[in-house]
Design an enzyme around this catalytic site. Structure first.
Site: not given
Ligand SMILES: [Zn+2]
Length: 303
Positions: A107, A158, A162, A254
């Site tokens: 991510d 995503h 954010h 991530h």
């Molecule tokens: Zn995230």
């Protein structure tokens, strides 16, 4: 001088002899055929039972057969079948792959420093994964989006910036954010299909799940979370993932959002461990189940 048989009688004798020969030959063939069939039936109902004579050697032939090959695993890649439906996560989001495969997800990229290093490491291990990208970053680094797609990884939306509270906003705002992000991803990589949405922070709401679905995306949660964004020691990140991973796990990691050196270090251990235990696969680019066609503005797949 004895007279020989009449010519008519001789012909009848020859014909009778020929008929007898034919009857004997046909009878012998049929008997042999029946015996062969009975022997073959001793192999059971396996459709793949070998047909050559070496395997028709008697009642013990069954014991000599090699074991049946394992059932073929789902093919990974653009042509693989969609995932089985699974809605075990918050608000009906997806927690697992629904198959024995384990899916690594990354991510908060694309990141100019960390994404190329994650890609290189995945390439070293021959592993493909899923990248949940932030729209604004995808717009800034379109080449990184293309690099991810070129390596055979799956893309995931995503959100644009954010926004961890996106689910509390009204539906038009949510839809606009998700559409803008998917548009940035497909502008960078026109061949990619955006079939997954992951809410930042995992803060799902019914509005978010429904909006993702209206745009043809599966709400993607996770099962294994080592909290690598907290920058704990890399051995702890690796131990959490290798200790918790099980068939079907979706693992959250991530490749953006800060210094990912510890994630990268942990990823070496994670990959070396998991590839010996599981089939690591990207989530299939297609949607998880057939969608009704012509159900309105957002009802068509691929939008
Ligand atoms: Zn995230």
């Amino acid at each position: 001088m004895r007279a020989g048989p009449a010519p008519g009688n001789r012909r009848r004798a020859i014909v009778t002899a020929l008929v007898l020969v034919v009857v004997i030959l046909v009878g012998g063939f049929l008997l042999g055929h029946l015996a062969g069939s009975r022997s073959r039936s001793g192999l059971g109902d396996r459709p793949d039972a070998p047909k050559n004579s070496r395997d028709r050697v008697g009642p013990n032939a069954r014991l000599a057969l090699p074991p049946l090959p394992p059932r073929p695993q789902p093919i990974t890649g653009p042509d693989r079948p969609p995932l089985p439906v699974e809605k075990g996560g918050p608000f009906g989001s997806r927690l697992t792959t629904g198959t024995p495969e384990v899916a690594l997800t990354f991510d908060d990229g694309p990141d100019e420093v960390w994404t190329p290093q994650v890609l290189a490491l995945l390439r070293d291990y021959g592993v493909r994964a899923t990248f949940c990208m932030i729209g604004a970053k995808a717009a800034k680094y379109p080449q990184l989006v293309r690099d991810v797609v070129a390596d055979g990884h799956t893309l995931c939306n995503h959100s644009w910036s954010h926004d961890v509270w996106l689910g509390l906003r009204d539906e038009p705002t949510v839809l606009a954010d998700l559409k803008r992000t998917s548009a940035a991803l497909t502008a960078a990589a026109p061949t990619a299909r955006i079939s997954y949405y992951r809410q930042p922070g995992g803060n799902w709401t019914a509005t978010l799940v429904a909006a993702a679905r209206r745009l043809g995306m599966t709400a993607l949660h996770w099962r294994v979370d080592p909290h690598d964004w907290r920058n704990g020691p890399s051995y702890r990140i690796a131990a959490d993932v290798t200790g918790q991973a099980a068939p079907g796990s979706i693992v959250l990691l991530h490749d953006g959002g800060g210094d990912r050196a510890r994630t990268l270090s942990a990823l070496r251990t994670i990959l070396a461990n998991l590839i010996t235990r599981f089939h690591l696969a990207p989530l299939p680019p297609g949607i998880e189940e057939p969608r009704p066609s012509g159900t309105g503005r957002f009802g068509r797949p691929g939008q």
